[in-house]
Design a protein around this motif. Structure first.
Motif, PDB file in Angstrom:
ATOM      1  N   ALA A  25       6.357  -0.150  -3.094  1.00  0.00           N
ATOM      2  CA  ALA A  25       6.403  -0.807  -4.404  1.00  0.00           C
ATOM      3  C   ALA A  25       6.306   0.246  -5.512  1.00  0.00           C
ATOM      4  CB  ALA A  25       5.263  -1.815  -4.526  1.00  0.00           C
ATOM      5  N   VAL A  26       7.445   0.538  -6.116  1.00  0.00           N
ATOM      6  CA  VAL A  26       7.503   1.524  -7.199  1.00  0.00           C
ATOM      7  C   VAL A  26       7.636   0.776  -8.525  1.00  0.00           C
ATOM      8  CG1 VAL A  26       8.767   3.484  -8.154  1.00  0.00           C
ATOM      9  CG2 VAL A  26       8.615   3.188  -5.664  1.00  0.00           C
ATOM     10  N   PHE A  27       6.856   1.200  -9.525  1.00  0.00           N
ATOM     11  CA  PHE A  27       6.886   0.534 -10.827  1.00  0.00           C
ATOM     12  C   PHE A  27       7.069   1.538 -11.959  1.00  0.00           C
ATOM     13  CE2 PHE A  27       4.841  -2.580  -8.221  1.00  0.00           C
ATOM     14  CZ  PHE A  27       5.251  -3.792  -8.746  1.00  0.00           C
ATOM     15  N   THR A  58       3.846   5.317 -15.814  1.00  0.00           N
ATOM     16  CA  THR A  58       3.579   4.646 -17.091  1.00  0.00           C
ATOM     17  C   THR A  58       4.080   5.490 -18.257  1.00  0.00           C
ATOM     18  OG1 THR A  58       1.372   5.632 -17.090  1.00  0.00           O
ATOM     19  CG2 THR A  58       1.547   3.375 -16.318  1.00  0.00           C
ATOM     20  N   LYS A  59       4.506   4.775 -19.271  1.00  0.00           N
ATOM     21  CA  LYS A  59       4.996   5.428 -20.477  1.00  0.00           C
ATOM     22  C   LYS A  59       4.465   4.649 -21.685  1.00  0.00           C
ATOM     23  CE  LYS A  59       9.293   6.737 -20.298  1.00  0.00           C
ATOM     24  NZ  LYS A  59      10.780   6.652 -20.273  1.00  0.00           N
ATOM     25  N   LYS A  72       6.584  -3.744 -20.732  1.00  0.00           N
ATOM     26  CA  LYS A  72       7.764  -3.901 -19.883  1.00  0.00           C
ATOM     27  C   LYS A  72       7.420  -3.413 -18.482  1.00  0.00           C
ATOM     28  CE  LYS A  72      12.643  -2.498 -19.669  1.00  0.00           C
ATOM     29  NZ  LYS A  72      13.691  -1.723 -20.383  1.00  0.00           N
ATOM     30  N   ILE A  73       7.653  -4.268 -17.500  1.00  0.00           N
ATOM     31  CA  ILE A  73       7.336  -3.916 -16.108  1.00  0.00           C
ATOM     32  C   ILE A  73       8.624  -3.957 -15.296  1.00  0.00           C
ATOM     33  CG2 ILE A  73       5.988  -4.515 -14.053  1.00  0.00           C
ATOM     34  CD1 ILE A  73       4.051  -6.030 -15.905  1.00  0.00           C
ATOM     35  N   GLY A  86       3.270  -0.904 -24.908  1.00  0.00           N
ATOM     36  CA  GLY A  86       3.324  -0.767 -26.365  1.00  0.00           C
ATOM     37  C   GLY A  86       1.977  -0.320 -26.938  1.00  0.00           C
ATOM     38  N   ASN A  87       2.029   0.460 -28.015  1.00  0.00           N
ATOM     39  CA  ASN A  87       0.782   0.972 -28.604  1.00  0.00           C
ATOM     40  C   ASN A  87       0.024  -0.092 -29.392  1.00  0.00           C
ATOM     41  OD1 ASN A  87       2.496   0.776 -30.762  1.00  0.00           O
ATOM     42  ND2 ASN A  87       2.301   2.905 -31.422  1.00  0.00           N
ATOM     43  N   GLN A  88       0.607  -1.290 -29.507  1.00  0.00           N
ATOM     44  CA  GLN A  88      -0.090  -2.383 -30.176  1.00  0.00           C
ATOM     45  C   GLN A  88      -0.559  -3.436 -29.170  1.00  0.00           C
ATOM     46  OE1 GLN A  88      -0.815  -2.450 -33.550  1.00  0.00           O
ATOM     47  NE2 GLN A  88      -0.060  -0.336 -33.346  1.00  0.00           N
TER      48      GLN A  88
END
Length: 279
Positions: A72-74, A129-130, A138-139, A79-81
């Motif tokens: 399982a790769v994600f 993660t970004k 967004k996943i 978002g910064n808010q």
């Protein structure tokens, strides 16, 4: 600041991993249909037609497209808010555990690379993660089978090797892979960055729509040239010979050190699974 709970993430991930394992994206299906029309080998054509039937049955009956339901790769964009009520990594792993159990998907993860004891719920996931702007998460779930993943590699070329060195490495890698990654394949290439960045670039390249073109004209031409050369190898569907070995080649790039030319090649079988959700 928008609040998203760990339970929301867990439940979304549980549904996402099942959806990704039951349904191929329409762009991939269209590429297989096109390949079935163009394949010159009768056996190869029959195999491609069977793949379409298999995908149709999997979607209709909610069965896995492939028995290998993958690591399982994600890829997560936060978002910064957004305020996450809980631990996002624990929430994603809880979703993987829930989704793989409820969906009767094969659990393929062992807790130690050498002791080989199955964790029993397909966790832990590999999570990239970004941080981005905005108030959403967004996943993207991209289950990855072992057969094709095993055929991938990272190599640090010399800058003097240039584009010819890259082409030679890609063709050599696909040729050596042969039938192992279950052709027709999709080839993700990460060019530049560092040792580890190139590998992530290659995997991200596999998330692109199958019929898109690189925005850089030189890279778009290289993608097309490599696709033609790979299909000349004659490996064919399932490695039984033919004119369609790959459905697409995708190259993602990043600036790199003056002394380096990192190249990563991540091969995906025709089961190019990835589904996304935005919370």
């Amino acid at each position: 600041m928008r609040k998203i709970t760990s339970a929301q993430i867990r439940d979304a991930v549980a549904k996402l991993v099942q959806k990704a394992n039951y349904h191929l994206a329409e762009d991939v299906l269209e590429a297989i249909r096109k390949a079935a029309n163009e394949e010159k080998s009768p056996i190869g054509k029959k195999i491609l037609e069977q793949l379409l039937i298999n995908n149709s049955l999997a979607a209709e009956k909610k069965l896995p497209i492939c028995q290998d339901t993958g690591l399982a790769v994600f890829f997560i964009e936060i978002g910064n808010q957004v305020y996450i009520d809980g631990d996002v990594y624990k929430a994603i792993n809880a979703g993987v555990s829930k989704g793989y159990k409820e969906g009767y998907l094969r659990k393929s993860i062992v807790e130690s690379p050498l002791k080989r004891k199955n964790t029993g719920d397909n966790t832990p996931a590999v999570i990239h993660t970004k941080l981005v702007s905005g108030d959403k998460i967004k996943i993207i779930a991209a289950p990855k089978g072992g057969g094709s993943e095993n055929m991938s590699l990272v190599k640090m070329l010399k800058p003097a090797d240039g584009v010819e060195g890259v082409k030679e490495l890609v063709l050599e890698t696909v040729k050596n892979a042969g039938a192992n990654p279950c052709p027709p394949i999709i080839v993700g290439i990460g060019l530049g960055g560092s040792f580890e960045k190139s590998a992530i670039l290659a995997k991200e390249a596999l998330l692109r729509p199958i019929n898109d073109r690189n925005v850089d004209k030189e890279m778009a031409n290289l993608e097309e040239e490599l696709l033609v050369e790979i299909n000349k190898l004659g490996i064919g569907p399932q490695g039984l010979g033919g004119t369609i070995t790959a459905l697409a080649v995708k190259i993602n790039t990043y600036p790199c050190h003056i002394a380096s030319l990192p190249v990563a090649i991540n091969i995906n079988c025709h089961v190019a699974r990835h589904k996304e959700i935005i919370l």
